[in-house]
Design a protein around this motif. Sequence first.
Motif, mmCIF file in Angstrom:
data_model
loop_
_atom_site.group_PDB
_atom_site.id
_atom_site.type_symbol
_atom_site.label_atom_id
_atom_site.label_comp_id
_atom_site.label_asym_id
_atom_site.label_seq_id
_atom_site.Cartn_x
_atom_site.Cartn_y
_atom_site.Cartn_z
ATOM 1 N N VAL A 163 79.339 -72.980 -75.762
ATOM 2 C CA VAL A 163 80.715 -73.472 -75.600
ATOM 3 C C VAL A 163 81.710 -72.302 -75.683
ATOM 4 O O VAL A 163 82.695 -72.263 -74.941
ATOM 5 N N HIS A 164 81.442 -71.333 -76.551
ATOM 6 C CA HIS A 164 82.306 -70.135 -76.597
ATOM 7 C C HIS A 164 82.371 -69.487 -75.220
ATOM 8 O O HIS A 164 83.439 -69.114 -74.740
ATOM 9 N N ALA A 165 81.208 -69.340 -74.602
ATOM 10 C CA ALA A 165 81.164 -68.656 -73.305
ATOM 11 C C ALA A 165 81.902 -69.468 -72.234
ATOM 12 O O ALA A 165 82.681 -68.918 -71.450
ATOM 13 N N PRO A 202 78.912 -80.028 -89.300
ATOM 14 C CA PRO A 202 78.684 -78.689 -88.734
ATOM 15 C C PRO A 202 79.529 -78.475 -87.470
ATOM 16 O O PRO A 202 79.638 -79.375 -86.629
ATOM 17 N N HIS A 203 80.092 -77.276 -87.369
ATOM 18 C CA HIS A 203 80.991 -76.948 -86.263
ATOM 19 C C HIS A 203 80.309 -77.123 -84.893
ATOM 20 O O HIS A 203 80.891 -77.683 -83.964
ATOM 21 N N GLY A 204 79.077 -76.649 -84.786
ATOM 22 C CA GLY A 204 78.374 -76.737 -83.498
ATOM 23 C C GLY A 204 78.122 -78.178 -83.083
ATOM 24 O O GLY A 204 78.166 -78.526 -81.895
ATOM 25 N N ILE A 234 74.514 -74.194 -79.246
ATOM 26 C CA ILE A 234 75.478 -74.937 -78.419
ATOM 27 C C ILE A 234 76.890 -74.392 -78.661
ATOM 28 O O ILE A 234 77.692 -74.254 -77.733
ATOM 29 N N ASP A 235 77.180 -74.043 -79.912
ATOM 30 C CA ASP A 235 78.486 -73.437 -80.207
ATOM 31 C C ASP A 235 78.681 -72.178 -79.359
ATOM 32 O O ASP A 235 79.727 -71.985 -78.735
ATOM 33 N N ALA A 236 77.650 -71.332 -79.312
ATOM 34 C CA ALA A 236 77.756 -70.079 -78.549
ATOM 35 C C ALA A 236 77.951 -70.366 -77.052
ATOM 36 O O ALA A 236 78.754 -69.702 -76.383
HETATM 37 FE FE LIG Z 1 82.785 -72.075 -82.218
#
Ligand SMILES: [Fe+2]
Length: 387
Positions: A201-203, A280-282, A197-199
Motif C-alpha cells: 500500500v505504501h508503494a 494492527p496497522h497493516g 500488505i502495508d508495504a
Molecule cells: Fe503504513
Amino acid sequence: MSANLSQLRKFVSPEIIFGAGCRHHVANYARTFGARKVLLVSDPGVTAAGWVADVERSLQGQGIDYCLYSDVSPNPRIEEVMAGAERYRSEQCDVIVAVGGGSPMDCAKGIGIVVAHGRHILEFEGVDTIRVPSPPLILIPTTAGTSADVSQFVILSNQQERMKFSIVSKAVVPDVSLIDPETTLSMDPFLSACTGIDALVHAIEAFVSTGHGPLTDPHALEAMRLINGNLVEMIANPADIGLREKVMLGSMQAGLAFSNAILGAVHAMSHSLGGFLDLPHGLCNAVLVEHVVAFNYSAAPDRFKLIAQTLGIDCRGLTHNQVRQRLVEHLIALKRAVGFHETLGLHGVGSSDIPFLSRHAMGDPCILTNPRSSSLRDVEVVYGEAL
Ligand SMILES: [Fe+2]
C-alpha cells in the motif's frame, strides 16, 4: 525563469546498510557518533526473539554502555514516549538505537524529539514542527513493512482520544538504518501478511500521490514488483532467507518512495481506524485498500494502469473501467492469498462509528496528497463500502 514550486521534489534518506547479518555491526555506527551510553528501545516480543541480545552483544563488544527500554506497546503510546525520554535523561544517554517493528522505531523517534526540545510529544503533531535536531538515531527494523527506519513519519497512539496522530518531518529520518533480512525470520504468518500488505500500500499510494515524482516513482514500482512477486511465497516458505531479502528490499523501496512522496486516503483512513480500534496497522490498510483504489482510479487512470501492469495484470485491449476492475480483483485475491478475509464489520465497526472515523481521517496529513481530492462525505462513503 523560475521553477513552479509545486513541481520541485526533494528526496531524503538515511544512510542505509542492507544485508543479512548487518545488525551485528550496530556498535560501529554508534561509535561514529561518539556514543557513551545508548538508549536501546525495543519491545518484549523482539527481545524474546533474540534480536535485542544481538545488539547488546555488539555494544558490549565495543565497550559501549547502554540501557534497555522495552515498555513499548504494539501501537506505541504517548505515555511510553514520555517515559522513554525520562529514561534517556536520567540515564544520561547520548545515542538512541531501536530494534523492532514500527512501534519501537516510532517510539524511539518520539523520544528523540522530546529529549531534544524538552517539551511534550503532543506539541509536535503535524508537518515540519521540529526545530531542534534529535540525538543520533540508529534503527534496526525487524519487520518488512512499516519502513519507519527510512521514513519521515512518526505515528503514535493517543489512547485518551482513541486516535493516532502523525508527525511528519525530515528531522525524524534516522541517521542510520541497518536493514537485516534475517531479523524478519521471527515474523509469524499474520505479521508477515500485515506488514507486507502495508508495504504494498505504501508503494501504491506513493506512486499516485500528488507528491510523486521521478525520484520516488522507480522505488515505488520496484517495491510493487518485489512484494507482489514474493510475499505469498515468503509466507508459505518462512525460512527462505532469499525470499525474506526480496520482500525486505521491496519494503525498503516502498519506504523510500512514500517517505518522500507521502501517502493517501488508505493511510489517512487507516490511521483513524487504528487509533479507534487498536488494530494492527497493516490489517487496517488491508481492509480499506481496494475501496480507496476504486475511488481514486479516475483521478490518475494512466498511473493506476501502470500499477496494474506492474502487478502482472495483462491490460492489453482493456478499457480503463476494466483495468480498474481487474486491479481491485487482484488486490482482493492477494489479500486472500496472505490470509485476510476481513471487513470493518467483522471488527465491530458499525455505521454509527463512521462520522467519528471520517472526521479524524480528514485531519490526517496523508489525505492532502491523495490523488482525488476527498470530501468528508467521500470518506464516509468509502468507510461504508468497507463495512
Ligand atoms: Fe503504513
